[in-house]
Design a protein around this motif. Structure first.
Motif, PDB file in Angstrom:
ATOM      1  N   ALA A  62       1.105  -1.274   0.090  1.00  0.00           N
ATOM      2  CA  ALA A  62      -0.079  -0.209   0.647  1.00  0.00           C
ATOM      3  C   ALA A  62       0.458   1.183  -0.270  1.00  0.00           C
ATOM      4  N   PHE A  63       1.529   1.344   0.893  1.00  0.00           N
ATOM      5  CA  PHE A  63       3.245   2.373   0.258  1.00  0.00           C
ATOM      6  C   PHE A  63       3.579   2.641  -0.848  1.00  0.00           C
ATOM      7  N   ARG A  64       4.162   1.409  -1.176  1.00  0.00           N
ATOM      8  CA  ARG A  64       4.604   1.989  -2.558  1.00  0.00           C
ATOM      9  C   ARG A  64       4.120   1.509  -3.455  1.00  0.00           C
ATOM     10  N   GLU A  65       2.130   1.368  -3.690  1.00  0.00           N
ATOM     11  CA  GLU A  65       1.400   1.931  -4.486  1.00  0.00           C
ATOM     12  C   GLU A  65       1.472   3.189  -4.396  1.00  0.00           C
ATOM     13  N   ARG A  66       1.429   4.331  -3.093  1.00  0.00           N
ATOM     14  CA  ARG A  66       1.143   5.759  -2.701  1.00  0.00           C
ATOM     15  C   ARG A  66       2.920   6.244  -3.405  1.00  0.00           C
ATOM     16  N   ALA A  67       3.698   5.497  -3.468  1.00  0.00           N
ATOM     17  CA  ALA A  67       5.571   5.871  -3.281  1.00  0.00           C
ATOM     18  C   ALA A  67       5.741   6.711  -2.377  1.00  0.00           C
ATOM     19  N   ARG A  68       5.486   5.796  -1.107  1.00  0.00           N
ATOM     20  CA  ARG A  68       6.008   6.674   0.245  1.00  0.00           C
ATOM     21  C   ARG A  68       6.790   5.139   0.835  1.00  0.00           C
ATOM     22  N   LEU A  69       7.219   5.923   2.033  1.00  0.00           N
ATOM     23  CA  LEU A  69       8.478   4.808   2.437  1.00  0.00           C
ATOM     24  C   LEU A  69       7.345   3.681   3.445  1.00  0.00           C
ATOM     25  N   PRO A  70       7.226   2.934   3.110  1.00  0.00           N
ATOM     26  CA  PRO A  70       6.779   1.795   4.532  1.00  0.00           C
ATOM     27  C   PRO A  70       7.844   2.112   5.849  1.00  0.00           C
ATOM     28  N   ARG A  71       6.154   2.403   6.801  1.00  0.00           N
ATOM     29  CA  ARG A  71       6.951   3.321   8.002  1.00  0.00           C
ATOM     30  C   ARG A  71       5.536   3.552   9.219  1.00  0.00           C
ATOM     31  N   LEU A  72       6.260   3.513  10.277  1.00  0.00           N
ATOM     32  CA  LEU A  72       5.303   3.523  11.343  1.00  0.00           C
ATOM     33  C   LEU A  72       5.742   3.835  12.082  1.00  0.00           C
ATOM     34  N   GLU A  73       4.740   4.570  13.440  1.00  0.00           N
ATOM     35  CA  GLU A  73       5.164   4.970  14.825  1.00  0.00           C
ATOM     36  C   GLU A  73       4.449   4.862  15.513  1.00  0.00           C
ATOM     37  N   PHE A  74       4.546   4.150  16.310  1.00  0.00           N
ATOM     38  CA  PHE A  74       3.917   3.543  17.197  1.00  0.00           C
ATOM     39  C   PHE A  74       4.140   3.081  18.656  1.00  0.00           C
ATOM     40  N   LEU A  75       3.822   3.630  20.174  1.00  0.00           N
ATOM     41  CA  LEU A  75       4.890   3.381  21.183  1.00  0.00           C
ATOM     42  C   LEU A  75       4.465   1.101  21.146  1.00  0.00           C
ATOM     43  N   PRO A  76       5.576   0.648  21.187  1.00  0.00           N
ATOM     44  CA  PRO A  76       5.308  -0.503  21.922  1.00  0.00           C
ATOM     45  C   PRO A  76       4.510  -1.314  22.657  1.00  0.00           C
ATOM     46  N   ALA A  77       4.771   0.083  23.647  1.00  0.00           N
ATOM     47  CA  ALA A  77       3.439  -0.873  24.481  1.00  0.00           C
ATOM     48  C   ALA A  77       1.969  -0.971  24.229  1.00  0.00           C
ATOM     49  N   TRP A  78       1.728  -0.547  23.532  1.00  0.00           N
ATOM     50  CA  TRP A  78       0.324  -0.279  22.799  1.00  0.00           C
ATOM     51  C   TRP A  78       0.033  -1.585  21.428  1.00  0.00           C
ATOM     52  N   ALA A  79       1.061  -2.047  21.342  1.00  0.00           N
ATOM     53  CA  ALA A  79       0.499  -3.203  20.353  1.00  0.00           C
ATOM     54  C   ALA A  79       2.523  -3.865  20.530  1.00  0.00           C
TER      55      ALA A  79
END
Length: 255
Positions: A62-79
């Motif tokens: 999905a990221f690559r279809e939109r020409a974006r770097l596959p990337r996440l930002e989140f709290l490890p304790a959240w998931a």
């Protein structure tokens, strides 16, 4: 509820409000069609998500279809199960960063900067100046892409906060606070132009934005500092650590 978890819920809720967000399996993706900068495009997992290899592969596609770097930002304790699943798929941790928050009673006025003017941008020229400071401050070159100023415009007109700092007749800094959700707001996109760094502009601009958010009814403002030196600036005006966030991405040449 711990403040860090409240912040993660806030971030996800705000992403769901953005017009160009999309869902892939147990992920919500914040997509910015007008700005390729990686910090403006990232996914957040659902709470306690346990993504399968197929879920991760679909997210990457999905990221690559939109020409974006596959990337996440989140709290490890959240998931807790998400980071191991991403690492197994070839993702690499960019950084682990503290989260800071400030409540109204904790805000400390910074030392004044002679001649500094901070106000909400007015007109196209000032919003463009603010966008240019942010673009260069986050590593961009040349002129910012069309639409880069849209977030600041939205913040200024839709219950958030936007600010442009001017010193010696030039745009010295810019940043904003996103629209409040359940009394929380994020101070984000703060950048100081290179000629004006280490002159107190960052502290003054941060305090102005934070104070403005409180005046609009926020019970806390949170942020992610860009490094230890920046964290000390925020600490000087009353911000304190509440948790840790991970930024993780897949190299463009990765699987």
């Amino acid at each position: 509820m711990p403040m860090a978890i409240a912040v993660q819920e806030y971030s996800r809720a705000l992403t769901l409000r953005t017009p160009d967000h999309y869902r892939v399996g147990p992920f919500t993706v914040r997509h910015n069609p007008g700005w390729e900068l990686k910090y403006a495009n990232y996914a957040i997992p659902d709470r306690d998500a346990r993504p399968t290899p197929d879920d991760v592969a679909a997210l990457v596609e999905a990221f690559r279809e939109r020409a974006r770097l596959p990337r996440l930002e989140f709290l490890p304790a959240w998931a807790p199960a998400v980071e191991p699943a991403l690492l197994a798929a070839g993702f690499t941790v960019e950084k682990r960063a503290p989260l800071l928050a400030c409540a109204p009673d904790d805000l400390v006025p910074p030392k004044p900067v002679d001649g500094l003017r901070i106000a909400v941008p007015e007109g196209d020229a000032e919003f463009t100046d603010a966008a240019r400071v942010q673009h260069h401050g986050f590593g961009g070159e040349g002129e910012p892409e069309e639409g880069t100023a849209d977030w600041l415009r939205s913040a200024a007109s839709d219950g958030g906060v936007a600010a442009l700092a001017v010193l010696d007749g030039s745009a010295a800094g810019a940043g904003g606070c996103s629209i409040a959700v359940d009394g929380l707001s994020e101070l984000t996109g703060l950048a100081v132009a290179a000629p004006f760094r280490r002159r107190g502009v960052g502290a003054a601009l941060s305090a102005w934005l934070t104070g403005r958010a409180f005046a609009q009814g926020c019970r806390a403002v949170w942020l992610e500092p860009g490094g230890p030196d920046v964290e000390r600036v925020y600490a000087s005006i009353g911000y304190r650590r509440i948790g840790e966030k991970v930024d993780i991405s897949l190299d463009p040449d990765g699987a």
